[in-house]
Design an enzyme around this catalytic site. Structure first.
Site, mmCIF file in Angstrom:
data_model
loop_
_atom_site.group_PDB
_atom_site.id
_atom_site.type_symbol
_atom_site.label_atom_id
_atom_site.label_comp_id
_atom_site.label_asym_id
_atom_site.label_seq_id
_atom_site.Cartn_x
_atom_site.Cartn_y
_atom_site.Cartn_z
ATOM 1 N N PHE A 85 0.855 -1.189 0.000
ATOM 2 C CA PHE A 85 0.000 0.000 0.000
ATOM 3 C C PHE A 85 0.890 1.238 0.000
ATOM 4 O O PHE A 85 1.939 1.253 0.637
ATOM 5 C CB PHE A 85 -0.914 -0.018 1.227
ATOM 6 C CG PHE A 85 -2.083 0.915 1.122
ATOM 7 C CD1 PHE A 85 -3.181 0.580 0.349
ATOM 8 C CD2 PHE A 85 -2.083 2.130 1.779
ATOM 9 C CE1 PHE A 85 -4.262 1.441 0.240
ATOM 10 C CE2 PHE A 85 -3.148 2.998 1.687
ATOM 11 C CZ PHE A 85 -4.241 2.655 0.909
ATOM 12 N N ALA A 97 4.077 3.086 4.635
ATOM 13 C CA ALA A 97 3.678 4.491 4.668
ATOM 14 C C ALA A 97 2.181 4.567 4.939
ATOM 15 O O ALA A 97 1.383 3.994 4.196
ATOM 16 C CB ALA A 97 4.009 5.183 3.352
ATOM 17 N N VAL A 98 1.852 5.254 6.018
ATOM 18 C CA VAL A 98 0.444 5.476 6.369
ATOM 19 C C VAL A 98 0.237 6.985 6.330
ATOM 20 O O VAL A 98 0.950 7.738 6.991
ATOM 21 C CB VAL A 98 0.104 4.921 7.766
ATOM 22 C CG1 VAL A 98 -1.389 5.032 8.045
ATOM 23 C CG2 VAL A 98 0.566 3.467 7.898
ATOM 24 N N ILE A 99 -0.737 7.405 5.533
ATOM 25 C CA ILE A 99 -1.003 8.833 5.363
ATOM 26 C C ILE A 99 -2.407 9.119 5.888
ATOM 27 O O ILE A 99 -3.370 8.437 5.521
ATOM 28 C CB ILE A 99 -0.859 9.236 3.888
ATOM 29 C CG1 ILE A 99 0.581 8.925 3.427
ATOM 30 C CG2 ILE A 99 -1.188 10.713 3.695
ATOM 31 C CD1 ILE A 99 0.808 9.003 1.942
ATOM 32 N N HIS A 114 -9.141 5.746 11.089
ATOM 33 C CA HIS A 114 -8.436 4.551 10.611
ATOM 34 C C HIS A 114 -6.913 4.718 10.726
ATOM 35 O O HIS A 114 -6.209 3.802 11.149
ATOM 36 C CB HIS A 114 -8.839 4.289 9.153
ATOM 37 C CG HIS A 114 -8.263 3.055 8.558
ATOM 38 N ND1 HIS A 114 -8.714 1.797 8.877
ATOM 39 C CD2 HIS A 114 -7.266 2.879 7.653
ATOM 40 C CE1 HIS A 114 -8.026 0.890 8.207
ATOM 41 N NE2 HIS A 114 -7.138 1.527 7.451
ATOM 42 N N PHE A 156 12.202 0.364 12.601
ATOM 43 C CA PHE A 156 10.878 0.882 12.249
ATOM 44 C C PHE A 156 11.019 1.963 11.186
ATOM 45 O O PHE A 156 11.337 3.110 11.488
ATOM 46 C CB PHE A 156 10.192 1.444 13.502
ATOM 47 C CG PHE A 156 8.734 1.721 13.318
ATOM 48 C CD1 PHE A 156 7.809 0.698 13.321
ATOM 49 C CD2 PHE A 156 8.283 3.024 13.150
ATOM 50 C CE1 PHE A 156 6.459 0.954 13.170
ATOM 51 C CE2 PHE A 156 6.939 3.296 13.000
ATOM 52 C CZ PHE A 156 6.020 2.257 13.003
ATOM 53 N N ARG A 177 10.197 12.301 3.048
ATOM 54 C CA ARG A 177 10.889 11.349 3.908
ATOM 55 C C ARG A 177 11.277 10.060 3.175
ATOM 56 O O ARG A 177 11.884 9.176 3.763
ATOM 57 C CB ARG A 177 10.015 11.029 5.124
ATOM 58 C CG ARG A 177 9.956 12.209 6.082
ATOM 59 C CD ARG A 177 8.729 12.196 6.973
ATOM 60 N NE ARG A 177 8.764 13.316 7.894
ATOM 61 C CZ ARG A 177 8.477 14.582 7.579
ATOM 62 N NH1 ARG A 177 8.125 14.903 6.348
ATOM 63 N NH2 ARG A 177 8.541 15.541 8.489
#
Length: 159
Positions: free
Chosen positions: A26, A84-86, A92, A117, A131
């Site tokens: 993802f 990567a979480v946006i 959520h 991490f 990043r």
């Protein structure tokens, strides 16, 4: 006075180390840049490409389970988590980030392995891009350095 106090520090020497990277699919565009940074860093610091294995999981939620399975095999000296979480419009983001981090920590504790991490938890896509090789560096590369340093440190402490 630290001059007379013994100190133990890890080194960025990956020679002879086996490293697995668990990377989310993802947000692929961002994660592929993190993965490239991590692989480049490992090679530059002596990890043989044949001693590196990449495991792809669907998303950040699945990273801990991927790490757990690889760690259970007992064939690696270090693990690296990349994703990567946006933030979106719902809560959520908070649940995924918290559980991913908690799961990564559990694997490190359970298997007494260094687990770096390298999961970005960003407010915007622009922050993630910065990043993942942009003006804020490449956090995949930084995670790889941490994994090498901790693997070296743990080897020293255990010998």
């Amino acid at each position: 006075m630290t001059g007379s106090t013994p100190q133990t520090r890890g080194k960025y020497d990956g020679q002879g180390l086996s490293v697995a990277i668990v990377a989310a699919l993802f947000n692929q565009r961002i994660v592929s840049q993190l993965l490239e940074g991590a692989l480049d860093c490992l090679r530059a610091n002596g990890v043989d490409p044949g001693d590196t294995h990449v495991v792809r999981v669907p998303g950040a939620w699945e990273i801990p389970q991927g790490l757990e399975e690889v760690a259970a095999l007992g064939k690696v000296d270090a693990l690296i988590a990349l994703g990567a979480v946006i933030r979106g419009e719902t809560a959520h983001f908070d649940f995924i980030c918290a559980e991913c981090a908690r799961g990564v920590g559990r694997v490190a504790s359970k298997y007494r392995l260094p687990v770096a991490f390298g999961v970005l938890t960003c407010e915007t896509s622009q922050q993630a891009e910065e990043r993942a090789g942009g003006k804020m560096g490449n956090k995949g590369s930084e995670a790889a350095l941490s994994a090498l340093e901790m693997a070296s440190l743990l080897q020293q402490l255990r010998s």
